[in-house]
Design a protein around this motif. Structure first.
Motif, PDB file in Angstrom:
ATOM      1  N   ASP A  98      66.952  30.486  56.436  1.00 57.50           N
ATOM      2  CA  ASP A  98      67.782  30.956  55.325  1.00 57.50           C
ATOM      3  C   ASP A  98      67.589  30.112  54.079  1.00 57.50           C
ATOM      4  O   ASP A  98      67.918  30.543  52.968  1.00 57.50           O
ATOM      5  N   GLU A  99      67.064  28.880  54.261  1.00 59.39           N
ATOM      6  CA  GLU A  99      66.845  28.010  53.116  1.00 59.39           C
ATOM      7  C   GLU A  99      65.582  28.449  52.369  1.00 59.39           C
ATOM      8  O   GLU A  99      64.548  28.727  52.978  1.00 59.39           O
ATOM      9  N   ARG A 100      65.694  28.497  51.038  1.00 58.13           N
ATOM     10  CA  ARG A 100      64.534  28.912  50.244  1.00 58.13           C
ATOM     11  C   ARG A 100      63.475  27.810  50.185  1.00 58.13           C
ATOM     12  O   ARG A 100      62.292  28.092  50.040  1.00 58.13           O
ATOM     13  N   ASN A 101      63.892  26.540  50.297  1.00 57.41           N
ATOM     14  CA  ASN A 101      62.951  25.414  50.250  1.00 57.41           C
ATOM     15  C   ASN A 101      63.054  24.616  51.546  1.00 57.41           C
ATOM     16  O   ASN A 101      64.124  24.545  52.176  1.00 57.41           O
ATOM     17  N   ASP A 102      61.928  24.055  51.954  1.00 51.96           N
ATOM     18  CA  ASP A 102      61.935  23.180  53.135  1.00 51.96           C
ATOM     19  C   ASP A 102      62.716  21.914  52.812  1.00 51.96           C
ATOM     20  O   ASP A 102      62.545  21.296  51.750  1.00 51.96           O
ATOM     21  N   ILE A 103      63.588  21.523  53.768  1.00 55.50           N
ATOM     22  CA  ILE A 103      64.423  20.327  53.598  1.00 55.50           C
ATOM     23  C   ILE A 103      64.070  19.333  54.704  1.00 55.50           C
ATOM     24  O   ILE A 103      64.037  19.698  55.898  1.00 55.50           O
ATOM     25  N   LEU A 104      63.841  18.104  54.311  1.00 53.02           N
ATOM     26  CA  LEU A 104      63.477  17.034  55.239  1.00 53.02           C
ATOM     27  C   LEU A 104      64.634  16.037  55.345  1.00 53.02           C
ATOM     28  O   LEU A 104      65.125  15.523  54.341  1.00 53.02           O
ATOM     29  N   ALA A 105      65.081  15.814  56.605  1.00 52.63           N
ATOM     30  CA  ALA A 105      66.120  14.804  56.859  1.00 52.63           C
ATOM     31  C   ALA A 105      65.434  13.492  57.269  1.00 52.63           C
ATOM     32  O   ALA A 105      64.548  13.487  58.129  1.00 52.63           O
ATOM     33  N   VAL A 106      65.874  12.376  56.669  1.00 50.73           N
ATOM     34  CA  VAL A 106      65.251  11.064  56.903  1.00 50.73           C
ATOM     35  C   VAL A 106      66.341  10.060  57.291  1.00 50.73           C
ATOM     36  O   VAL A 106      67.352   9.930  56.580  1.00 50.73           O
ATOM     37  N   ALA A 107      66.127   9.378  58.423  1.00 48.99           N
ATOM     38  CA  ALA A 107      67.064   8.325  58.856  1.00 48.99           C
ATOM     39  C   ALA A 107      66.281   7.020  58.982  1.00 48.99           C
ATOM     40  O   ALA A 107      65.230   6.978  59.635  1.00 48.99           O
ATOM     41  N   ASP A 108      66.785   5.956  58.376  1.00 37.53           N
ATOM     42  CA  ASP A 108      66.069   4.666  58.431  1.00 37.53           C
ATOM     43  C   ASP A 108      66.986   3.577  58.988  1.00 37.53           C
ATOM     44  O   ASP A 108      68.193   3.773  59.183  1.00 37.53           O
ATOM     45  N   TRP A 109      66.374   2.413  59.240  1.00 35.72           N
ATOM     46  CA  TRP A 109      67.162   1.304  59.794  1.00 35.72           C
ATOM     47  C   TRP A 109      67.858   0.512  58.711  1.00 35.72           C
ATOM     48  O   TRP A 109      68.343  -0.588  58.953  1.00 35.72           O
ATOM     49  N   GLY A 110      67.892   1.085  57.517  1.00 42.55           N
ATOM     50  CA  GLY A 110      68.798   0.578  56.491  1.00 42.55           C
ATOM     51  C   GLY A 110      70.164   1.209  56.661  1.00 42.55           C
ATOM     52  O   GLY A 110      71.029   1.097  55.789  1.00 42.55           O
ATOM     53  N   GLN A 111      70.317   1.956  57.807  1.00 42.54           N
ATOM     54  CA  GLN A 111      71.563   2.636  58.209  1.00 42.54           C
ATOM     55  C   GLN A 111      71.983   3.697  57.177  1.00 42.54           C
ATOM     56  O   GLN A 111      73.151   3.802  56.818  1.00 42.54           O
ATOM     57  N   LYS A 112      70.991   4.486  56.758  1.00 36.89           N
ATOM     58  CA  LYS A 112      71.250   5.552  55.789  1.00 36.89           C
ATOM     59  C   LYS A 112      70.607   6.854  56.271  1.00 36.89           C
ATOM     60  O   LYS A 112      69.559   6.826  56.917  1.00 36.89           O
ATOM     61  N   LEU A 113      71.250   7.957  55.884  1.00 27.80           N
ATOM     62  CA  LEU A 113      70.745   9.309  56.141  1.00 27.80           C
ATOM     63  C   LEU A 113      70.535   9.993  54.799  1.00 27.80           C
ATOM     64  O   LEU A 113      71.441  10.019  53.967  1.00 27.80           O
ATOM     65  N   SER A 114      69.298  10.519  54.584  1.00 30.25           N
ATOM     66  CA  SER A 114      68.960  11.133  53.300  1.00 30.25           C
ATOM     67  C   SER A 114      68.299  12.489  53.543  1.00 30.25           C
ATOM     68  O   SER A 114      67.754  12.756  54.632  1.00 30.25           O
ATOM     69  N   PHE A 115      68.344  13.335  52.473  1.00 30.31           N
ATOM     70  CA  PHE A 115      67.729  14.670  52.539  1.00 30.31           C
ATOM     71  C   PHE A 115      66.838  14.847  51.315  1.00 30.31           C
ATOM     72  O   PHE A 115      67.207  14.453  50.196  1.00 30.31           O
ATOM     73  N   TYR A 116      65.663  15.462  51.532  1.00 37.07           N
ATOM     74  CA  TYR A 116      64.685  15.640  50.460  1.00 37.07           C
ATOM     75  C   TYR A 116      64.133  17.061  50.487  1.00 37.07           C
ATOM     76  O   TYR A 116      64.002  17.674  51.569  1.00 37.07           O
ATOM     77  N   HIS A 117      63.777  17.561  49.276  1.00 35.49           N
ATOM     78  CA  HIS A 117      63.007  18.802  49.173  1.00 35.49           C
ATOM     79  C   HIS A 117      61.552  18.500  49.463  1.00 35.49           C
ATOM     80  O   HIS A 117      61.115  17.341  49.457  1.00 35.49           O
ATOM     81  N   LEU A 118      60.781  19.539  49.677  1.00 32.27           N
ATOM     82  CA  LEU A 118      59.353  19.392  49.902  1.00 32.27           C
ATOM     83  C   LEU A 118      58.669  18.736  48.706  1.00 32.27           C
ATOM     84  O   LEU A 118      57.672  18.028  48.850  1.00 32.27           O
ATOM     85  N   SER A 119      59.262  18.922  47.549  1.00 34.80           N
ATOM     86  CA  SER A 119      58.680  18.331  46.338  1.00 34.80           C
ATOM     87  C   SER A 119      58.931  16.829  46.241  1.00 34.80           C
ATOM     88  O   SER A 119      58.391  16.164  45.360  1.00 34.80           O
TER      89      SER A 119
END
Length: 1103
Positions: free
Chosen positions: A141-162
């Motif tokens: 359903d999403e028009r753009n690919d979304i990437l979820a990123v979890a690091d050992w800096g204890q953070k959760l982030s989301f990015y577009h393909l761009s």
């Protein structure tokens, strides 16, 4: 949301990764240097796989489910069909076109399938925040690919393909070791150093804990297309959980609010299907809705919403109040000004500002609570307890009212619209209905899991259970139909049903309960049920039953629904009769049965109520004459006649006309018998009827005569008219059949019918092209205007068709009948002369001499000084004059005629001739031949060829007398008689003829009878006459006049002058009265002149 452990196992090594087979039947686990294959249904280990020499860190299944691959620390990737190398943890986008790599130095690299780097994401933490888990959102359903990123800096982030970040980093407070999306991407699982798996929304909002573990969680995955989660820990524990998402919702009448995606609330209007979404960023724990209020409980606060307006269709909400406080409760209820929190046995009433106003402590656990309405701030609550107690609580009162106490625990409650009945579903799935006031158990029904009263009907409720919907009206048996889910509301004909997570409005016809009421003759209650929603056929059935039950008010409403005017008229007539005092119900019911076609039942009721005549009339109208005869009674002649008449009508309608005629005659309906006989052309039958009828029955006899005429039997029609003495109709009959002799004979005996005979006779003659006879007939009938009109039309047609001789004749006849004889004579002369002109011009060869045509053209031009009569063309006249003038040497006149033509509209066929003549005439001398110049015989003056005064002398103004053949000026002078001399005296004086001596030896005599021309009057020379004229003629002396006078001075003679005249020298036009006679004296006795005795036209006698 809660997690239920399905099965658990323990491996000897740390579990770094797990993968589900796409169909969800198998689970592949990377444990140490082995792969373990489990059956997901019960946790059975199917087979361990050995192939790697070192720890296996990752495992993945192909999407088609045919193979899987594993990657190990021994720097090998095993695809269990071939060998490949792989050293980094990776994942692909949904379409397989891009690959995301998470680096230990905190960089995310997005590459295409060829390995080329397209996007490089450098995170703020750098090498201190190594990327430990990444995952693409699988949602389509999403028009753009979304990437979820979890690091050992204890953070959760989301990015577009761009590479553009979505929102802000979310702090986790633990080191994430695994990240996994649900199949449709709606939720996200995250596990790590906090020794538990947490559930997040796809936007990163934490929703809760899936399961707590005893060691770090290194991997977690969601079984495809399900709510099952597999968790792998450092200590080798494998856990398999089922996530259960409870329904969080609220309902008030036709508004339903429910949780969506754990953080949003959707409010749905169940009737209009409108929806509105209220977005949130926190877990929605409870929802309550009431009228224009909506309450949403979140982990740390409660939001109170209200509608923008009071419109019932409004779907827009706005925040009214916020209660920033954490509450623990099992149930949440909202009222107009309060919220009610239910926790175990305790009820708390809080204002919208969060202040606790009231608290109730119950004897047992609260199992059900519902707002039952009331004034704002004083609403009532219906509370059901586990111990079977049911209470009513008002939010402004600390005291709870016990409605009743039953032995079983309460599962569901509802109160009827009038607050008189209470429906309870207990823990044994039994629906019990109580009378609130008497505490009496009215009835109970098994297999119920929820119940709801109809908000529009007091005696109707529905309950669901066992896959069926049950509808119960009053104490009638239950009506069942299949339905999945729980009943939560009942409004009119709509039942609101909750099935799994979906709320729907089911339209339920109310036919069954309506017929239950009808069976017990409870018509008003049945009408109330029908108003909730039934078919047209059900409405008609209700109307019929109510009508037969004589419940006219209900029947009228029902028939109005189906728009049956016929029965509405019946009900209206019955009500009018009741107002007039009639109260015989048998008679009313008989009328109803008759309308319904139940004729025998109606007849019995008519007879029982003493109205046999109505039964007789009904059967007669229905042509059921055998049944009708049973109700003739004592043989009333009036009824018998009526029955025969209707039987005759029926015979006529079924095409038995002869039988109908006989029946009509028996019933005395002569007109109908005559009409049938006449329409069928039965002359013999008509004769028989006409001769049997008395002459006083004029209307039937007139009808017979009409049909005799129509059937071409005028003799019988005449006989009939004579019988009744209708002479006027008899005359009209003779006229219509053109039997003129009989008509004339009748008009002779009865002169008052003269107009009725001669006028149609004249019209018939005119239609037969016998116009002259028609004109005479009109004249004879005294219709002078019609006679003149016929002649005028004949004259007009003759002129238009260029039949100028006929036109002249018709003008002459017309002039004889006109009072204005001068106008008639003038018209006759003008049109007679136009005959010769038109004929001479239009015919290429004319028998007229040029001099005659020349004279005619001049005569017409002199006559056209004022207006041009119909049929006379000024162009033709001028053209004829120009042509003949040129031929006879009158060049000046010819040039004048051509000049006049230049100012007129000339037809195309004459244009060339006129132009040529205009040119050639200019080569001729500008004078006229003297031989053509006319002479005035009174004053001997030569007159110009073109005279502006017309056909009179320019000197003495004496009118010229023209020959009717050549139109040359004759040697005649008109004279007038002195006052006092009558025409008869003048003729007698002229006939005296005194002898006179003349210098000339010419002898003249008037010939009245000539064997060659017996109808003419003439003068001739006779050598045998011995009379000599005197030198001094008294008439010649009368010709003198004053020179240059502008007024015409007529020649007036006395008795002496008349006595001196010779009869042979005088012509007399003996016009009929009231016109005067005209007298002319010949001044040249040498020339013989003849005159027609009818039209009095004169001309020179040839020879």
């Amino acid at each position: 949301m809660r997690a239920a452990l399905t099965w658990r196992d323990r491996a000897e090594q740390c579990i770094y990764d797990i993968a589900f087979k796409p169909d969800g039947t198998q689970l592949i686990i990377a444990a140490g240097n082995r792969l373990l294959v489990y059956d997901t249904s019960d946790g059975t280990l199917i087979q361990p796989l050995k192939g790697h020499k070192d720890t296996v860190y990752c495992v993945a299944y192909a999407k088609d489910g045919k193979r899987f691959a594993s990657g190990s620390a021994d720097k090998s990737v095993i695809i269990w069909t071939s060998k490949l190398e792989g050293i980094l943890k990776y994942t692909w986008t949904n379409d397989g076109q891009y690959l995301a790599l998470g680096m230990f130095n905190g960089i995310v690299s997005i590459r295409n399938k060829n390995g080329d780097e397209k996007v490089k994401i450098e995170r703020p933490g750098g090498s201190s925040s190594p990327i430990w888990s990444i995952c693409w959102n699988p949602s389509r359903d999403e028009r753009n690919d979304i990437l979820a990123v979890a690091d050992w800096g204890q953070k959760l982030s989301f990015y577009h393909l761009s590479g553009k970040q979505i929102g802000k980093d979310r702090v986790l407070n633990f080191d994430p070791c695994c990240l996994s999306y649900f199949t449709k991407g709606e939720y996200l699982l995250l596990g790590g150093s906090d020794r538990q798996v947490s559930l997040f929304t796809r936007d990163g909002v934490r929703l809760g804990t899936v399961g707590e573990q005893s060691s770090w969680v290194w991997t977690c995955k969601v079984k495809p297309d399900s709510n099952y989660v597999a968790v792998g820990c450092q200590d080798g524990t494998i856990s398999f959980y089922q996530l259960i998402f409870s329904t969080v919702h609220g309902l008030y009448k036709d508004r339903y609010a429910y949780r969506d995606n754990m953080t949003d609330v959707i409010v749905q209007h169940l009737i209009t299907e409108q929806k509105v979404r209220i977005k949130g960023r926190e877990l929605v724990k409870k929802i309550a809705i009431y009228k224009n209020r909506l309450a949403i409980q979140m982990p740390e606060k409660i939001l109170i919403y209200e509608l923008y307006s009071d419109d019932s269709a409004d779907m827009y909400y706005r925040v009214k109040e916020k209660i920033i406080k954490k509450f623990e409760c099992n149930l949440l209820v909202v009222c107009s000004d309060h919220i009610i929190l239910c926790q175990e046995k305790r009820l708390q009433c809080l204002s919208f500002s969060g202040v606790k106003e009231r608290e109730w402590l119950m004897e047992s656990l609260i199992r059900y609570i519902k707002v039952i309405g009331g004034p704002p701030g004083r609403e009532g609550l219906l509370v059901g307890l586990k111990n079977g107690q049911i209470l009513k609580i008002f939010v402004d009162n600390v005291l709870a009212i016990v409605l009743l106490k039953q032995s079983t625990a309460v599962r569901c409650l509802d109160m009827s619209a009038s607050r008189n009945k209470l429906a309870v579903v207990d823990e044994n799935d039994t629906c019990l209905v109580y009378d609130i006031h008497t505490k009496e158990l009215l009835f109970q029904e098994p297999n119920a899991n929820s119940v709801a009263w109809n908000t529009q009907c007091e005696d109707m409720l529905c309950f669901s259970g066992g896959g069926y919907l049950n509808i119960k009206a009053s104490n009638f048996p239950v009506h069942q139909q299949k339905l999945q889910g729980f009943v939560v509301g009942y409004n009119g004909s709509k039942i609101f049903c909750l099935h799994v997570f979906s709320m729907s409005a089911v339209e339920v016809p109310q036919s069954a309960p309506m017929f239950q009421y009808l069976e017990r003759k409870m018509f008003k209650e049945a009408y109330q049920i029908a108003c909730l929603g039934v078919t047209d056929a059900d409405w008609r059935e209700l109307a019929m039953e109510a009508l037969e039950g004589l419940e006219f008010e209900t029947a009228k409403k029902a028939f109005t629904r189906v728009r049956d005017l016929r029965y509405l008229e019946l009900i209206s007539s019955i009500e009018d009769r009741k107002k007039q005092g009639e109260n015989n119900n048998d008679l009313f019911l008989a009328d109803v049965y008759a309308y319904q076609g139940k004729f025998h039942e109606a007849a019995k009721l008519y007879k029982r109520s003493g109205h046999e005549s109505l039964a007789l009339e009904m059967y007669s109208d229905l042509r059921m004459f055998d049944h009708a005869k049973e109700f003739l009674g004592s043989g009333d002649p009036k009824d018998t006649k009526m029955l025969i008449k209707k039987q005759a009508d029926w015979a006529k309608d079924i095409n038995e006309p002869k039988a109908a005629v006989q029946m009509y005659l028996s019933a005395g309906e002569h007109m109908k018998a005559i009409e049938i006989s006449g329409d069928h052309g039965w002359v013999d039958m008509l004769i028989e009827i006409a001769r049997k009828l008395d002459k006083a029955e004029r209307e039937p006899l007139a009808k017979c005569a009409f049909y005799f005429k129509q059937l071409d039997n005028p003799g019988y029609a005449a006989e009939t008219y004579m019988k009744v003495g209708d002479l006027k109709s008899l005359v009209q009959l003779h006229v219509e059949t053109h039997r003129w002799e009989e008509a004339f004979a009748l008009s002779e005996k009865h002169p008052e019918f003269k107009d009725e005979v001669y006028v149609p006779y004249a019209q018939w003659l005119a239609e037969s092209d016998r116009f002259e006879e028609a004109q005479k007939a009109f004249h004879k009938a005294g219709r002078q205007s019609e006679a003149v009109r016929v002649l005028e039309q004949l004259t007009h047609n003759a002129v238009v068709e260029s039949r100028f001789n006929d036109a002249a004749y018709y003008y002459w006849m017309l002039s004889m009948q006109c009072l204005d004889i001068a106008q008639g004579q003038k018209l006759a002369q003008e049109n007679s002369n136009s005959v010769s002109t038109r004929f001479a011009w239009e015919e290429p060869f004319s028998f007229h001499l040029p001099e005659t045509l020349f004279n005619i053209s001049r005569f017409l031009l002199h006559s056209l000084t004022k207006e041009t009569p119909l049929g006379i063309s000024k162009v033709n006249t001028l053209l004829a004059l120009a042509k003949q003038s040129k031929a006879l040497g009158a060049y000046k006149l010819a040039r004048h005629a051509y000049d006049k033509l230049q100012g007129l509209q000339i037809p195309d066929r004459f244009q060339k001739s006129v132009e040529l003549g205009s040119l050639t005439i200019r080569s001729k001398p500008f004078h006229d031949s003297e031989e053509l110049v006319p002479l005035c015989y009174r004053c001997s003056t030569n007159n110009p060829l073109l005279n502006n005064l017309g056909n009179v002398c320019i000197n003495c103004r004496q009118p010229f007398v023209f020959s009717a053949s050549s139109y040359e000026v004759l040697h005649l002078v008109e004279f007038y008689l002195e006052d006092g001399i009558t025409d008869e005296e003048a003729v007698a004086l002229i006939d005296l003829e005194a002898p006179r001596v003349s210098k000339r030896e010419n002898k003249w005599q008037e010939m009245l009878n000539d064997h060659m021309h017996p109808d003419t009057q003439s003068l001739r020379l006779d050598d045998s006459t011995d009379i000599i004229m005197e030198d001094d003629d008294p008439f010649t002396a009368k010709l003198s006049f004053e020179q240059g006078g502008s007024e015409f001075v007529p020649v007036v003679v006395s008795r002496a002058v008349l006595r001196s005249m010779s009869r042979r020298d005088v012509l007399i036009k003996r016009w009929p009265r009231p016109l005067r006679w005209q007298y002319y004296r010949s001044l040249l006795p040498d020339a013989s002149i003849t005159m027609c005795p009818s039209c009095f036209q004169v001309r020179v006698k040839p020879g």
